[in-house]
Motif scaffolding. Structure first.
Motif, PDB file in Angstrom:
ATOM      1  N   LEU A 132      28.687  28.964 -14.583  1.00 36.64           N
ATOM      2  CA  LEU A 132      29.691  29.361 -15.562  1.00 36.64           C
ATOM      3  C   LEU A 132      31.097  29.428 -14.947  1.00 36.64           C
ATOM      4  CD1 LEU A 132      30.439  30.292 -18.401  1.00 36.64           C
ATOM      5  CD2 LEU A 132      29.885  32.635 -17.704  1.00 36.64           C
ATOM      6  N   GLY A 133      31.205  29.941 -13.738  1.00 40.86           N
ATOM      7  CA  GLY A 133      32.505  30.048 -13.082  1.00 40.86           C
ATOM      8  C   GLY A 133      33.112  28.675 -12.879  1.00 40.86           C
ATOM      9  N   LEU A 134      32.261  27.753 -12.401  1.00 39.37           N
ATOM     10  CA  LEU A 134      32.736  26.394 -12.166  1.00 39.37           C
ATOM     11  C   LEU A 134      33.170  25.743 -13.476  1.00 39.37           C
ATOM     12  CD1 LEU A 134      31.036  23.771  -9.893  1.00 39.37           C
ATOM     13  CD2 LEU A 134      31.639  23.171 -12.224  1.00 39.37           C
ATOM     14  N   ILE A 177      37.881  37.924 -12.577  1.00 39.45           N
ATOM     15  CA  ILE A 177      37.667  37.590 -13.980  1.00 39.45           C
ATOM     16  C   ILE A 177      36.173  37.566 -14.239  1.00 39.45           C
ATOM     17  CG2 ILE A 177      37.850  35.747 -15.703  1.00 39.45           C
ATOM     18  CD1 ILE A 177      40.586  35.132 -14.595  1.00 39.45           C
ATOM     19  N   ASN A 178      35.774  38.356 -15.194  1.00 34.31           N
ATOM     20  CA  ASN A 178      34.374  38.346 -15.570  1.00 34.31           C
ATOM     21  C   ASN A 178      34.171  37.192 -16.549  1.00 34.31           C
ATOM     22  OD1 ASN A 178      31.786  38.805 -16.232  1.00 34.31           O
ATOM     23  ND2 ASN A 178      32.054  40.968 -16.808  1.00 34.31           N
ATOM     24  N   TRP A 179      33.630  36.093 -16.010  1.00 33.34           N
ATOM     25  CA  TRP A 179      33.615  34.839 -16.769  1.00 33.34           C
ATOM     26  C   TRP A 179      32.725  34.916 -18.008  1.00 33.34           C
ATOM     27  CZ3 TRP A 179      37.510  31.881 -15.631  1.00 33.34           C
ATOM     28  CH2 TRP A 179      38.020  31.884 -14.329  1.00 33.34           C
ATOM     29  N   ILE A 216      27.733  26.167 -21.921  1.00 28.57           N
ATOM     30  CA  ILE A 216      27.763  25.228 -23.054  1.00 28.57           C
ATOM     31  C   ILE A 216      28.807  25.667 -24.074  1.00 28.57           C
ATOM     32  CG2 ILE A 216      26.414  24.305 -24.982  1.00 28.57           C
ATOM     33  CD1 ILE A 216      23.906  24.727 -23.091  1.00 28.57           C
ATOM     34  N   GLU A 217      28.800  26.966 -24.380  1.00 29.72           N
ATOM     35  CA  GLU A 217      29.782  27.488 -25.338  1.00 29.72           C
ATOM     36  C   GLU A 217      31.203  27.224 -24.850  1.00 29.72           C
ATOM     37  OE1 GLU A 217      28.668  29.114 -28.207  1.00 29.72           O
ATOM     38  OE2 GLU A 217      26.661  28.573 -27.481  1.00 29.72           O
ATOM     39  N   ARG A 218      31.396  27.445 -23.564  1.00 34.29           N
ATOM     40  CA  ARG A 218      32.747  27.312 -22.990  1.00 34.29           C
ATOM     41  C   ARG A 218      33.233  25.880 -23.073  1.00 34.29           C
ATOM     42  NH1 ARG A 218      33.764  31.959 -19.402  1.00 34.29           N
ATOM     43  NH2 ARG A 218      33.725  32.746 -21.542  1.00 34.29           N
ATOM     44  N   ALA A 237      20.167  33.704 -15.872  1.00 29.94           N
ATOM     45  CA  ALA A 237      20.200  32.250 -15.828  1.00 29.94           C
ATOM     46  C   ALA A 237      20.453  31.684 -17.219  1.00 29.94           C
ATOM     47  CB  ALA A 237      18.901  31.704 -15.259  1.00 29.94           C
ATOM     48  N   ASN A 238      19.744  32.232 -18.199  1.00 30.33           N
ATOM     49  CA  ASN A 238      19.947  31.776 -19.574  1.00 30.33           C
ATOM     50  C   ASN A 238      21.391  31.998 -20.024  1.00 30.33           C
ATOM     51  OD1 ASN A 238      17.695  30.538 -20.824  1.00 30.33           O
ATOM     52  ND2 ASN A 238      16.577  32.469 -20.575  1.00 30.33           N
ATOM     53  N   GLU A 239      21.920  33.143 -19.655  1.00 27.20           N
ATOM     54  CA  GLU A 239      23.284  33.467 -20.047  1.00 27.20           C
ATOM     55  C   GLU A 239      24.283  32.494 -19.416  1.00 27.20           C
ATOM     56  OE1 GLU A 239      25.216  37.724 -20.831  1.00 27.20           O
ATOM     57  OE2 GLU A 239      24.879  37.325 -18.713  1.00 27.20           O
ATOM     58  N   GLU A 240      24.090  32.224 -18.120  1.00 27.09           N
ATOM     59  CA  GLU A 240      24.970  31.285 -17.415  1.00 27.09           C
ATOM     60  C   GLU A 240      25.019  29.945 -18.142  1.00 27.09           C
ATOM     61  OE1 GLU A 240      26.540  30.704 -14.034  1.00 27.09           O
ATOM     62  OE2 GLU A 240      26.987  32.843 -14.233  1.00 27.09           O
ATOM     63  N   VAL A 241      23.849  29.439 -18.474  1.00 28.90           N
ATOM     64  CA  VAL A 241      23.805  28.097 -19.061  1.00 28.90           C
ATOM     65  C   VAL A 241      24.337  28.118 -20.496  1.00 28.90           C
ATOM     66  CG1 VAL A 241      22.398  26.063 -19.517  1.00 28.90           C
ATOM     67  CG2 VAL A 241      21.813  27.577 -17.624  1.00 28.90           C
TER      68      VAL A 241
END
Lengths: 494, 303, 303
Positions: C169-171, C267-269, C119-121, C111-115
């Motif tokens: 993250l995908g979205l 794709i590994n997002w 943000i980075e993206r 979950a932390n990674e997703e968020v």
């Protein structure tokens, strides 16, 4: 016949003597057309499996020029297999700089045989020799020369990416610029390391077959370029063939959609260059005489058989009368006639079928309440010819303002403000090209950024160059041909 | 000038796109003029020439010889037309008038302190009066380019209108000296000023400045004439001058004239070539057409 | 004064959130009134989520089309600032997203990674907004006297099928290149993990992003895919991990108006492969503009 505007009677300029020039025909003897042509597959000319041939005629005289082979699905299979084998064994392994030398060689040889190509192009397709000589053939040679130089420089084109060829490209071209479209297709495909099966249009196969002979003479490895002839069925076999990796099609939007649908379940890469209904917009501050010339070239170049033809003219109401008058006078000076005569401005319509289509639209235009104005230039008795035609009193909802006619027929509409004309110009499913004429720089940028079209000409029209990407927005297709952007459709970027 | 012609605001004249006009001009050169069309064109061009000598070293003898040439272009080919006019300095008008007699060849005189026009108005008036009084049928005046480039369009306009009055029955050619104007936009503006001020002809150049006449600059002026005709119904004549020395180029000009203004302009009342060496090249081409043999300049008189 | 009771977490009755959709800058419920239940990994009821209909999609396309003119005309720099603002808003609500994702079954680390990566993206693409033009544009040295340049312009309205396996993250990875390029979009969120998508709509709603630029629907791919693909006012569709048959259907339906179709499969997002300016360029059309270049006289640039 031209209808005179009553109020202009006393001031009418007369152009009969300008049109009645002594004949100045280009010599046909330079064109060595064979009585029969075979399919160019794997480096040699082979008879079609079916044994079937079809005639190709001179649209200006309706006389047979030659007969060409009709490629059946079995022939298509042979051609694509030879392309695949050449791709795997030779072409994809060849260093870029070696590929480049072959492509440069093709360009040079086209230049050497330029006049012969021009004459055959005009005989087979009906276009004036002035255009085939001064535009089609030199531009085709230049296109090969331009892309040849890319072959060993692809790594510089797309930052951080490693380009890789797609494989076998099946290419289907139209009848309006037969040799030039072949060049637009073949040159970037070869430069990027792909091999090719190209099908020329049914009514105009000869210059592509001459190109095949030239490619043989240039000693290109067998199978790298295969050139076949046939109609829709042949094209369909190319599209559906499992070893086709890439499809490049130029033609009608209807056929483009059929192709797109046919490959929906595959991973074939597709580029489509389709129809258009370009708006050509004249503001009241424009250089009007140059604008009128641009309009004339925009719609009557190649008998209007141009996907980016400026077929919808929008004139600001404050200069409508003078623009119309200038257009009508210019129309009168156009010489319609023998495509091989060096003085001909408008040659023959490419085929009987296309002539019928144009004539259908002329009727529709009149039925819709459009006012028709045609040049008084007499038409030849034989062959497929159409007078250059203007329609006034046309509205946005008229079919002749919405549908692609692909003939020498201009629909003239009026507008008042910038906003209005932007909205009207974009009010079409097409988006290939547009033109704008004004002396004001800031207005040019306002217009050129808001017109939804792939090519926008400001204070000029119908200009083409190998370095300049060409292709459409919306239903005019996708992918670009020409320039750096023209490499992309033939590459995988890893 | 018709009293009903409304004088426009010359600070806003039609604009010209350079690339477009040059493209259009080069398109005329793609016409291939053959056989009877070529012969007719060559003869017409010959008949449109203002045979010109405008040199400091002009003498009575030189002008007389030129007049003889004007009337008898090439005796080996009887029945040839004459040139349209002989163009000389005011001091030679009397000589030319006498030499040409009743041949129908007109005498044109440059005036208004040709070629620079840098003289007081009174001098220009006297210059013109002198030429007219000595029998000039046509006056080739120069505009004040300095004033024009300073934006003093009214000055230029008034000067042309004044000279026009002095011309009386003589037709007035107004030389714009396009080589000094710099852009096609300014050529167009100067053309409009000249026509509205009363010019019978507009003319490109003095022949003393390079570039002299070119096809694009002539096209700009022909289009100005066409627009003036559309607006007023009045025909204005055109004279490109300088730099047209070959028959082929002259034919290109005629094609251009024919396609811009039409056949009503295709005679020497409405179009002239200001040239000195064009006549012999036309004659050589005419003889080539007639005999089928390429010609040598040794067989054509240089006067 | 007496303290209000039940303010301790243990005793307090939690206020449940109604998960709505994000259309035209508003948070309506689906017009259909339908919902589907999202459960936690333990099977607990988490939320009733809108099961959007084709009419919701129709309304969203309308909103996206209306927003296109303004969004595409914004300065690229300004678009960059707005994308950065979205990242800022997301940063501030990080814990809410982590909470929602862990409830839906992701590990805390995931979950932390997703968020964090989302943000980075956003920041990555915020930076690209005013830079990809330089990468994809060319000035083309045509052989005639014309200035000629090609540059990218947004394709228009894009319909997006977000990856099912990535809640946020995908979205974000599919949305960001679309809007940084000036397009507007309608996104169908993961039907498996819809909660974060809806909450992300709330982030967008407070991020200076004009209404309609991004529209987020929840529902089912099988029901909505045909409309995402055949709507005549949608210019492109981007797919993710849909099945072969779904992709074929999308391509077939896209033929009606020649939609551009892109599939971002496998794709590994979370990797570098999940971000690239080439994703922006997929949804760009290259426009080439021509204009004549005046070149009068002998003046040349010199040193």
């Amino acid at each position: 016949m031209a209808k005179d505007d009553k109020k202009d009677n006393t001031l009418k300029l007369k152009f009969d003597s300008a049109r009645n020039l002594a004949p100045a025909p280009e010599s046909k003897s330079i064109a060595k057309i064979k009585p029969q042509y075979e399919l160019f597959i794997n480096g040699s000319f082979v008879k079609p499996e079916s044994g079937k041939y079809f005639d190709t005629i001179n649209p200006a005289t309706e006389e047979k020029l030659s007969q060409v082979a009709e490629a059946s699905p079995a022939d298509v299979d042979k051609a694509i297999k030879s392309a695949k084998s050449a791709y795997q064994k030779v072409w994809s392994k060849m260093p870029g700089k070696e590929r480049a030398k072959y492509i440069f060689r093709i360009s040079r040889m086209i230049q050497e045989k330029a006049r012969e190509f021009a004459v055959v192009e005009s005989l087979d397709g009906g276009k004036p020799i002035r255009e085939s000589r001064d535009f089609d053939v030199p531009t085709a040679a230049n296109h090969f020369f331009y892309y040849a130089g890319w072959a060993d420089k692809l790594n510089y084109a797309f930052p951080t990416k490693t380009p890789r060829p797609v494989g076998v490209a099946s290419q289907i071209i139209p009848w309006n610029f037969p040799l030039l479209m072949a060049a637009w297709k073949i040159a970037p495909a070869l430069a990027t390391g792909n091999t090719v099966v190209l099908k020329s249009a049914e009514t105009t196969p000869l210059t592509a077959l001459m190109l095949a002979e030239l490619i043989q003479e240039a000693d290109l490895p067998p199978g790298v370029v295969n050139i076949i002839t046939g109609a829709g069925e042949t094209g369909a076999a190319m599209v559906s063939h499992p070893d086709t990796d890439k499809i490049a099609f130029t033609g009608s939007t209807d056929v483009g959609k059929i192709i797109q649908k046919a490959v929906a379940s595959t991973h074939k890469k597709v580029t489509l260059e389709l129809g258009g209904k370009a708006a050509n917009i004249i503001f009241d501050d424009a250089p009007l005489d140059q604008a009128v010339e641009g309009v004339i070239n925009g719609i009557f170049f190649n008998q209007g058989h141009v996907c980016c033809a400026g077929s919808r003219l929008y004139v600001q109401e404050s200069v409508y009368d003078i623009v119309l008058r200038k257009l009508k006078d210019r129309l009168e000076t156009l010489i319609v006639g023998d495509p091989l005569d060096k003085n001909t401005d408008i040659g023959a319509i490419n085929s009987r079928g296309q002539l019928e289509t144009i004539q259908k639209y002329l009727k529709i235009g009149v039925q819709e309440g459009g006012e028709i104005y045609q040049s008084s230039c007499p038409l030849p008795k034989k062959g497929f010819f159409c007078s250059p035609t203007l329609f006034t009193n046309v509205s946005q909802s008229s079919r002749i303002a919405q549908e692609e006619i692909f003939g020498p027929v201009l629909s003239i509409l009026t507008f008042r403000t910038e906003d209005e004309v932007i909205e009207k110009a974009n009010n079409t499913p097409y988006g290939l090209s547009a033109g704008v004429w004004t002396d004001k720089g800031s207005k040019i940028f306002n217009m050129t950024t808001k017109l939804r079209a792939g090519v926008v000409w400001a204070n000029t029209f119908n200009k083409f160059d190998p370095t300049s990407p060409f292709g459409g927005f919306k239903e005019s297709g996708f992918g670009r041909e020409g320039g750096l952007h023209g490499l992309m459709p033939y590459l995988h970027l890893d | 000038m018709k009293p009903n012609i409304k004088i426009p605001d010359f600070s806003h004249t039609a604009v010209v796109d350079q690339v477009g006009i040059e493209e259009r001009a080069s398109r005329f050169t793609k016409r291939s003029i053959k056989n009877e069309t070529k012969m007719n064109g060559l003869l017409l061009a010959l008949n449109m020439i203002d045979l010109t000598t405008l040199e400091g070293k002009d003498t009575v003898g030189k002008v007389k010889q030129l007049c003889t040439k004007a009337m008898h272009l090439h005796k080996a080919y009887p029945g040839l037309p004459t040139v349209a006019a002989v163009c000389v300095y005011p001091s030679m008008v009397g000589v030319a008038k006498k030499a040409l007699g009743d041949s129908g060849v007109k005498v044109a005189s440059v005036s208004t302190a040709f070629p620079s026009g840098q003289a007081p108005t009174q001098v220009k008036i006297d210059d013109t009066k002198y030429a007219v009084e000595n029998g000039a049928d046509e006056i080739d005046m120069v505009i004040s380019r300095g004033k024009f480039l300073q934006g003093e369009y009214n000055f230029v306009f008034d000067e042309i209108a004044l000279i026009k009055e002095i011309c009386g029955d003589a037709r007035l050619k107004v030389i714009l000296e396009t080589g000094e104007l710099g852009t096609y936009d300014r050529v167009r503006k100067a053309s409009d000023i000249a026509m509205y001020a009363g010019a019978d002809f507009i003319k490109t150049s003095t022949g003393k400045i390079s570039p002299a006449a070119t096809m694009p600059v002539t096209l700009v002026m022909l289009e100005a004439i066409r627009d003036f005709y559309y607006k007023t119904g009045k025909k204005i004549a055109m004279k490109p001058a300088g730099g047209i020395s070959k028959a082929k180029l002259a034919l290109h000009y005629l094609v251009m004239l024919n396609e811009v203004l039409g056949e009503d302009w295709m005679n020497n009342e409405w179009f002239r070539f200001g040239a000195s060496s064009l006549a012999n090249d036309l004659l050589m081409q005419i003889m080539k057409q007639k005999t089928g043999i390429y010609q040598s300049s040794n067989y054509f008189s240089i006067d | 004064m007496a303290k209000i009771n039940n303010t301790n977490d243990e005793q307090r009755l939690e206020v449940l959130k109604t998960y709505k959709i994000y259309v035209g800058g508003q948070f309506p419920r689906t017009e259909s009134g339908r919902y589907y239940v999202v459960k936690s990994k333990n099977g607990d009821h988490l939320a009733n989520v809108c099961q959007c209909s084709r009419k919701d999609f129709r309304d969203a396309v309308l909103a996206a089309r209306n927003a296109f003119g303004g969004w595409s005309a914004r300065a690229a720099f300004n678009r960059g600032q707005i994308l950065y603002r979205i990242a800022e808003m997301l940063e501030g609500r990080k814990s809410q997203f982590v909470d929602e994702m862990t409830k839906q079954g992701l590990s805390l680390k995931q979950a932390n990674e997703e968020v964090n990566l989302s943000i980075e993206r956003l920041i990555y693409y915020a930076g690209w907004c005013d830079k990809y033009h330089a990468m994809a544009s060319t000035v083309n040295p045509v052989a005639s006297s014309h200035f000629n340049f090609s540059s990218p312009e947004p394709t228009g309205v894009v319909s997006v099928l977000a990856p099912d396996d990535s809640p946020l993250l995908g979205l974000v990875s599919m949305m960001a290149p679309i809007i940084s390029g000036g397009n507007t979009c309608v996104i169908l969120a993961s039907s498996k993990y819809p909660l974060s998508a809806v909450t992300f709509g709330e982030v967008l709603g407070t991020s200076d992003l004009s209404g309609g630029v991004v529209n987020i629907l929840t529902g089912f791919v099988d029901e909505l895919l045909p409309y995402f693909a055949d709507h005549m006012d949608v210019n492109a569709i981007t797919l993710s991990d849909q099945s072969e048959s779904q992709v074929t259907l999308a391509k077939e339906k896209s033929v009606f108006n020649l939609k551009r179709v892109f599939q971002y499969k496998n794709i590994n997002w979370i990797t570098e492969k999940g971000q690239s300016p080439y994703f922006i360029l997929d949804l760009q059309e290259i426009k080439t503009t021509w204009h004549p270049i005046e070149n009068i006289g002998g003046a040349k640039a010199s040193y």
